[in-house]
Design a protein around this motif. Structure first.
Motif, PDB file in Angstrom:
ATOM      1  N   LEU A  22     -44.476  37.419 -47.126  1.00 17.06           N
ATOM      2  CA  LEU A  22     -45.682  36.750 -46.436  1.00 17.06           C
ATOM      3  C   LEU A  22     -45.073  36.419 -45.047  1.00 17.06           C
ATOM      4  N   PRO A  23     -45.874  36.948 -43.935  1.00 17.69           N
ATOM      5  CA  PRO A  23     -45.471  36.516 -42.545  1.00 17.69           C
ATOM      6  C   PRO A  23     -45.668  35.204 -42.236  1.00 17.69           C
ATOM      7  N   SER A  24     -46.278  34.313 -42.631  1.00 18.52           N
ATOM      8  CA  SER A  24     -46.589  32.629 -42.542  1.00 18.52           C
ATOM      9  C   SER A  24     -45.169  32.060 -42.802  1.00 18.52           C
ATOM     10  N   LEU A  59     -56.386  28.928 -41.130  1.00 20.68           N
ATOM     11  CA  LEU A  59     -57.079  30.140 -40.874  1.00 20.68           C
ATOM     12  C   LEU A  59     -56.154  31.261 -40.530  1.00 20.68           C
ATOM     13  N   LEU A  60     -55.046  30.808 -39.595  1.00 21.63           N
ATOM     14  CA  LEU A  60     -54.034  31.575 -38.944  1.00 21.63           C
ATOM     15  C   LEU A  60     -53.441  32.081 -40.217  1.00 21.63           C
ATOM     16  N   LYS A  61     -52.930  31.238 -40.956  1.00 26.03           N
ATOM     17  CA  LYS A  61     -52.160  31.546 -42.110  1.00 26.03           C
ATOM     18  C   LYS A  61     -52.784  32.458 -43.177  1.00 26.03           C
ATOM     19  N   ASP A  62     -54.044  32.314 -43.557  1.00 24.72           N
ATOM     20  CA  ASP A  62     -54.841  33.121 -44.359  1.00 24.72           C
ATOM     21  C   ASP A  62     -54.834  34.634 -43.742  1.00 24.72           C
ATOM     22  N   TYR A  63     -55.013  34.743 -42.380  1.00 28.84           N
ATOM     23  CA  TYR A  63     -55.228  35.986 -41.808  1.00 28.84           C
ATOM     24  C   TYR A  63     -54.221  36.855 -41.484  1.00 28.84           C
ATOM     25  N   ILE A  64     -53.034  36.125 -41.324  1.00 28.62           N
ATOM     26  CA  ILE A  64     -51.603  36.900 -41.380  1.00 28.62           C
ATOM     27  C   ILE A  64     -51.134  37.249 -42.600  1.00 28.62           C
ATOM     28  N   PRO A 109     -55.003  43.579 -42.663  1.00 29.45           N
ATOM     29  CA  PRO A 109     -53.831  44.761 -42.462  1.00 29.45           C
ATOM     30  C   PRO A 109     -52.588  44.160 -41.817  1.00 29.45           C
ATOM     31  N   PHE A 110     -52.730  43.067 -41.430  1.00 24.52           N
ATOM     32  CA  PHE A 110     -51.527  42.352 -40.529  1.00 24.52           C
ATOM     33  C   PHE A 110     -50.237  42.312 -41.632  1.00 24.52           C
ATOM     34  N   ARG A 111     -50.488  42.000 -42.824  1.00 22.69           N
ATOM     35  CA  ARG A 111     -49.421  41.669 -43.390  1.00 22.69           C
ATOM     36  C   ARG A 111     -48.603  43.071 -43.949  1.00 22.69           C
ATOM     37  N   SER A 128     -44.768  43.972 -43.068  1.00 25.24           N
ATOM     38  CA  SER A 128     -43.837  44.364 -44.007  1.00 25.24           C
ATOM     39  C   SER A 128     -43.229  45.755 -43.449  1.00 25.24           C
ATOM     40  N   LEU A 129     -43.789  46.571 -42.927  1.00 25.18           N
ATOM     41  CA  LEU A 129     -43.163  47.700 -42.348  1.00 25.18           C
ATOM     42  C   LEU A 129     -42.187  47.513 -41.267  1.00 25.18           C
ATOM     43  N   LEU A 130     -42.636  46.594 -40.404  1.00 22.24           N
ATOM     44  CA  LEU A 130     -41.498  46.202 -39.572  1.00 22.24           C
ATOM     45  C   LEU A 130     -40.187  45.605 -39.803  1.00 22.24           C
ATOM     46  N   ALA A 131     -40.483  44.921 -41.033  1.00 21.24           N
ATOM     47  CA  ALA A 131     -39.365  44.417 -41.757  1.00 21.24           C
ATOM     48  C   ALA A 131     -38.617  45.357 -42.711  1.00 21.24           C
ATOM     49  N   MET A 132     -39.179  46.839 -42.549  1.00 20.50           N
ATOM     50  CA  MET A 132     -38.594  47.745 -43.483  1.00 20.50           C
ATOM     51  C   MET A 132     -38.993  47.573 -45.008  1.00 20.50           C
ATOM     52  N   GLN A 133     -40.065  47.165 -45.192  1.00 23.92           N
ATOM     53  CA  GLN A 133     -40.352  46.976 -46.529  1.00 23.92           C
ATOM     54  C   GLN A 133     -41.835  47.903 -46.460  1.00 23.92           C
TER      55      GLN A 133
END
Length: 261
Positions: free
Chosen positions: A34-36, A104-109, A113-115, A119-124
């Motif tokens: 979870l990016p948040s 709102l920002l938490k819901d979006y990120i 496709p943001f998550r 996740s890809l940037l975190a090698m997941q």
């Protein structure tokens, strides 16, 4: 001696517990990043008597887990993604309701496709679809050398990356942008101002483009100078050499596959 029905009930109970345990384990394995958890939005105010709101920016939270360690070691890619793909500016219009903005920002990120890109940037959640040609890499990289101008005064900004219009990138462009930004930002942070060959080349292309526009007396349209710098940097051998060197050294921490031309 237990009755047959009692034995059947016992077997069913045991079987049910096994299924429940399997479901719990499966859920844990499929738990998504979870990016948040790792991103925080900071509101900056002017140093005046009214503490007037100026702008907001992202910073990384210090989270003590495996993901957090990796994210802290590669901050530029995540900050870039958050700064350019979180729709932050849309939410900030609700200021001073910072609580609503954060919700709102938490819901979006935390949604697609943001998550997925985070996740890809975190090698997941790695997949085979993150392949890019070097032509695509160079096209994206060229856009981080931006010409800005007002009333005939022009300057070259490096590592901003605000104009990616017209690019034909087959894969996840946000992913590629973040990785190219990380590479360029690493050089920028290593030495300020940077004297890397590709930076010097960009300054030369910029200067030559300005002289060309002046000689043609074409009105010095910013778009002409900008496009000339983009075109030159997309073919710059020093820039490609640097990016190739950076990505080769970061093989175990880059979520993209680069295809030789």
């Amino acid at each position: 001696m237990q009755k047959p029905n009692s034995q059947k009930c016992l077997i069913r109970s045991v079987f049910g517990l096994v299924i429940l345990a399997f479901v719990i384990v499966s859920c844990k394995k499929e738990e998504k990043l979870l990016p948040s958890t790792y991103l925080d939005l900071v509101f900056y105010h002017k140093n005046d008597s009214a503490r007037t709101f100026s702008h907001c920016y992202f910073k990384l939270r210090e989270v003590d887990d495996n993901f957090g360690d990796f994210i802290q070691q590669h901050p530029n890619r995540f900050i870039y993604l958050a700064s350019h793909y979180s729709k932050r500016e849309d939410f900030v219009k609700l200021y001073p309701d910072t609580l609503r903005i954060r919700e709102l920002l938490k819901d979006y990120i935390n949604d697609q496709p943001f998550r997925s890109t985070f996740s890809l940037l975190a090698m997941q959640d790695m997949s085979e679809g993150n392949k890019f040609s070097w032509e695509e890499v160079m096209q994206v990289a060229s856009r981080f050398f931006e010409v800005v101008g007002v009333k005939g005064k022009y300057r070259l900004k490096i590592c901003t990356g605000n104009d990616f219009s017209g690019l034909e990138i087959k894969g996840n462009r946000a992913l590629l942008e973040a990785m190219v930004y990380e590479a360029l930002a690493t050089e920028r942070e290593r030495a300020k101002p940077s004297n890397a060959d590709f930076v010097e080349n960009a300054r030369t292309y910029f200067s030559e483009a300005l002289k060309s526009m002046e000689s043609k007396q074409s009105g010095m349209e910013t778009i002409n100078v900008k496009n000339e710098v983009y075109s030159q940097m997309a073919q710059d051998k020093a820039l490609k050499k640097y990016l190739h060197h950076y990505f080769s050294n970061e093989t175990n921490s880059i979520p993209i596959t680069l295809i030789d031309d």
